[in-house]
Motif scaffolding. Structure first.
Motif, PDB file in Angstrom:
ATOM      1  N   ASN A   1      40.097  42.555  49.440  1.00 35.86           N
ATOM      2  CA  ASN A   1      41.179  41.816  48.807  1.00 35.86           C
ATOM      3  C   ASN A   1      41.475  42.461  47.456  1.00 35.86           C
ATOM      4  O   ASN A   1      40.712  43.278  46.961  1.00 35.86           O
ATOM      5  CB  ASN A   1      40.796  40.354  48.625  1.00 35.86           C
ATOM      6  CG  ASN A   1      39.473  40.202  47.905  1.00 35.86           C
ATOM      7  OD1 ASN A   1      39.281  40.740  46.827  1.00 35.86           O
ATOM      8  ND2 ASN A   1      38.567  39.454  48.490  1.00 35.86           N
ATOM      9  N   PHE A   2      42.594  42.108  46.889  1.00 37.93           N
ATOM     10  CA  PHE A   2      42.983  42.654  45.602  1.00 37.93           C
ATOM     11  C   PHE A   2      42.518  41.721  44.488  1.00 37.93           C
ATOM     12  O   PHE A   2      42.874  40.553  44.465  1.00 37.93           O
ATOM     13  CB  PHE A   2      44.502  42.819  45.519  1.00 37.93           C
ATOM     14  CG  PHE A   2      45.001  44.098  46.118  1.00 37.93           C
ATOM     15  CD1 PHE A   2      46.241  44.156  46.706  1.00 37.93           C
ATOM     16  CD2 PHE A   2      44.237  45.253  46.079  1.00 37.93           C
ATOM     17  CE1 PHE A   2      46.723  45.338  47.253  1.00 37.93           C
ATOM     18  CE2 PHE A   2      44.707  46.439  46.617  1.00 37.93           C
ATOM     19  CZ  PHE A   2      45.961  46.472  47.208  1.00 37.93           C
ATOM     20  N   VAL A   3      41.726  42.249  43.573  1.00 35.66           N
ATOM     21  CA  VAL A   3      41.287  41.490  42.409  1.00 35.66           C
ATOM     22  C   VAL A   3      42.065  41.994  41.206  1.00 35.66           C
ATOM     23  O   VAL A   3      42.019  43.187  40.885  1.00 35.66           O
ATOM     24  CB  VAL A   3      39.768  41.660  42.184  1.00 35.66           C
ATOM     25  CG1 VAL A   3      39.348  40.941  40.912  1.00 35.66           C
ATOM     26  CG2 VAL A   3      39.004  41.101  43.377  1.00 35.66           C
ATOM     27  N   PHE A   4      42.771  41.096  40.570  1.00 37.58           N
ATOM     28  CA  PHE A   4      43.640  41.476  39.466  1.00 37.58           C
ATOM     29  C   PHE A   4      42.895  41.442  38.133  1.00 37.58           C
ATOM     30  O   PHE A   4      42.184  40.487  37.828  1.00 37.58           O
ATOM     31  CB  PHE A   4      44.833  40.525  39.387  1.00 37.58           C
ATOM     32  CG  PHE A   4      45.887  40.800  40.410  1.00 37.58           C
ATOM     33  CD1 PHE A   4      45.704  40.429  41.732  1.00 37.58           C
ATOM     34  CD2 PHE A   4      47.063  41.431  40.059  1.00 37.58           C
ATOM     35  CE1 PHE A   4      46.676  40.696  42.688  1.00 37.58           C
ATOM     36  CE2 PHE A   4      48.043  41.693  41.009  1.00 37.58           C
ATOM     37  CZ  PHE A   4      47.844  41.323  42.317  1.00 37.58           C
TER      38      PHE A   4
ATOM     39  N   PHE B   1      46.079  36.102  51.447  1.00 38.25           N
ATOM     40  CA  PHE B   1      45.301  35.783  50.259  1.00 38.25           C
ATOM     41  C   PHE B   1      46.033  34.734  49.425  1.00 38.25           C
ATOM     42  O   PHE B   1      47.258  34.760  49.324  1.00 38.25           O
ATOM     43  CB  PHE B   1      45.081  37.038  49.402  1.00 38.25           C
ATOM     44  CG  PHE B   1      44.508  38.200  50.174  1.00 38.25           C
ATOM     45  CD1 PHE B   1      45.338  39.166  50.717  1.00 38.25           C
ATOM     46  CD2 PHE B   1      43.147  38.320  50.342  1.00 38.25           C
ATOM     47  CE1 PHE B   1      44.822  40.233  51.422  1.00 38.25           C
ATOM     48  CE2 PHE B   1      42.610  39.394  51.050  1.00 38.25           C
ATOM     49  CZ  PHE B   1      43.448  40.348  51.595  1.00 38.25           C
TER      50      PHE B   1
ATOM     51  N   TYR C   1      46.264  33.037  45.572  1.00 36.47           N
ATOM     52  CA  TYR C   1      45.930  33.217  44.168  1.00 36.47           C
ATOM     53  C   TYR C   1      46.459  32.031  43.371  1.00 36.47           C
ATOM     54  O   TYR C   1      47.394  31.345  43.768  1.00 36.47           O
ATOM     55  CB  TYR C   1      46.581  34.492  43.607  1.00 36.47           C
ATOM     56  CG  TYR C   1      46.103  35.787  44.217  1.00 36.47           C
ATOM     57  CD1 TYR C   1      46.637  36.269  45.412  1.00 36.47           C
ATOM     58  CD2 TYR C   1      45.127  36.557  43.577  1.00 36.47           C
ATOM     59  CE1 TYR C   1      46.210  37.464  45.969  1.00 36.47           C
ATOM     60  CE2 TYR C   1      44.701  37.768  44.121  1.00 36.47           C
ATOM     61  CZ  TYR C   1      45.246  38.207  45.310  1.00 36.47           C
ATOM     62  OH  TYR C   1      44.823  39.395  45.852  1.00 36.47           O
TER      63      TYR C   1
ATOM     64  N   SER D   1      46.162  36.328  34.170  1.00 38.96           N
ATOM     65  CA  SER D   1      46.321  37.134  35.380  1.00 38.96           C
ATOM     66  C   SER D   1      46.145  36.266  36.626  1.00 38.96           C
ATOM     67  O   SER D   1      45.808  35.088  36.539  1.00 38.96           O
ATOM     68  CB  SER D   1      45.287  38.249  35.371  1.00 38.96           C
ATOM     69  OG  SER D   1      45.470  39.098  36.478  1.00 38.96           O
ATOM     70  N   LEU D   2      46.385  36.851  37.771  1.00 39.27           N
ATOM     71  CA  LEU D   2      46.186  36.143  39.032  1.00 39.27           C
ATOM     72  C   LEU D   2      44.691  36.035  39.316  1.00 39.27           C
ATOM     73  O   LEU D   2      43.939  36.998  39.148  1.00 39.27           O
ATOM     74  CB  LEU D   2      46.839  36.898  40.194  1.00 39.27           C
ATOM     75  CG  LEU D   2      48.353  36.866  40.312  1.00 39.27           C
ATOM     76  CD1 LEU D   2      49.011  37.786  39.302  1.00 39.27           C
ATOM     77  CD2 LEU D   2      48.771  37.228  41.729  1.00 39.27           C
TER      78      LEU D   2
ATOM     79  N   ARG E   1      48.754  41.331  54.014  1.00 38.85           N
ATOM     80  CA  ARG E   1      48.753  42.743  54.401  1.00 38.85           C
ATOM     81  C   ARG E   1      49.156  42.823  55.864  1.00 38.85           C
ATOM     82  O   ARG E   1      48.678  42.047  56.686  1.00 38.85           O
ATOM     83  CB  ARG E   1      47.362  43.339  54.255  1.00 38.85           C
ATOM     84  CG  ARG E   1      47.014  43.801  52.882  1.00 38.85           C
ATOM     85  CD  ARG E   1      45.949  44.885  52.968  1.00 38.85           C
ATOM     86  NE  ARG E   1      45.543  45.327  51.653  1.00 38.85           N
ATOM     87  CZ  ARG E   1      44.408  44.993  51.091  1.00 38.85           C
ATOM     88  NH1 ARG E   1      43.564  44.196  51.697  1.00 38.85           N
ATOM     89  NH2 ARG E   1      44.099  45.459  49.899  1.00 38.85           N
TER      90      ARG E   1
END
Lengths: 109, 116
Positions: free
Chosen positions: A96-99, B34, B36, B43-44, B97
């Motif tokens: 997953n993308f962690v910002f 995902f 958020y 930030s997210l 995705r």
């Protein structure tokens, strides 16, 4: 997950080229580097993605040195509408993308 | 590029009620989505990873019984904030995705939740 470090904020003037550098010292072999732009109260928007060397699209260029421990997003001739937060993310297809906190770019007239 | 749509864009609800937010991938299939949360000037923060046909994986500190996630199809994931309180007021964003098509993630436009 590879940790990224970016400047918290940057100022620029209209018409200038802006370069935002991101450090990712522990990038893994399978990791790609992806940059997103976010305006207030909107979801992030994909800008560019790369694995190595240079990638260019109609919006930006991404420069990645041979060791891939950093990358630079280059925005040519910015305008006021480029004022936004820019995020550098590193990861592969399975993660997953962690910002991180991102870079808040302010373009001044 | 691919489109991810969230609904609603904004919602106001009373404390104690539940709110459902939908996230749809409009022109691609997404095995994984995902969720958020983003507070002002921050930030997210990843809340959970939603996998089609299985239970979501929640990040540490996120209450799974409060934030119910359902990913019943390859194009739809829902987040339900149960028994909402004012501190749940935030900007909720989903991303997806495309299955087997690279590492780029597409984000929805976000949902502004205000609990009064």
């Amino acid at each position: 997950l590879a940790k990224t470090t970016q400047p918290i904020s940057m100022d620029s003037y209209e018409g200038q080229e802006v370069n935002i550098t991101c450090s990712h010292n522990n990038i893994a072999t399978n990791d790609y580097i992806t940059w997103y732009q976010q305006f207030p109260s909107q979801g992030p928007r994909f800008i560019i993605q790369g694995y190595k060397t240079k990638v260019t699209n109609e919006v930006a260029s991404l420069f990645i040195p041979a060791d891939r421990k950093s990358s630079t997003l280059s925005l040519p001739r910015v305008s006021l509408s480029d004022t936004a937060v820019y995020y550098c993310l590193v990861g592969d297809m399975e993660q997953n993308f962690v910002f991180g906190p991102g870079t808040r770019l302010s373009v001044l007239p | 590029g691919a489109v991810v749509s969230q609904h609603p864009s904004w919602v106001i609800c009373k404390s104690g009620t539940s709110v459902k937010i939908e996230c749809r991938s409009l022109d691609f299939q997404a095995t994984t989505m995902f969720w958020y949360r983003q507070f002002p000037k921050q930030s997210l923060m990843l809340m959970a990873t939603s996998n089609e046909g299985s239970k979501a994986t929640y990040e540490q500190g996120v209450e799974k019984d409060k934030f119910l996630i359902n990913h019943a199809s390859l194009t739809l994931s829902t987040l339900t904030v149960t028994s909402a309180h004012p501190e749940d007021s935030s900007f909720y964003i989903c991303s997806a995705r495309e299955t087997g098509a690279g590492t780029e993630a597409f984000f929805g436009q976000g949902t502004r939740l205000t609990v009064v």
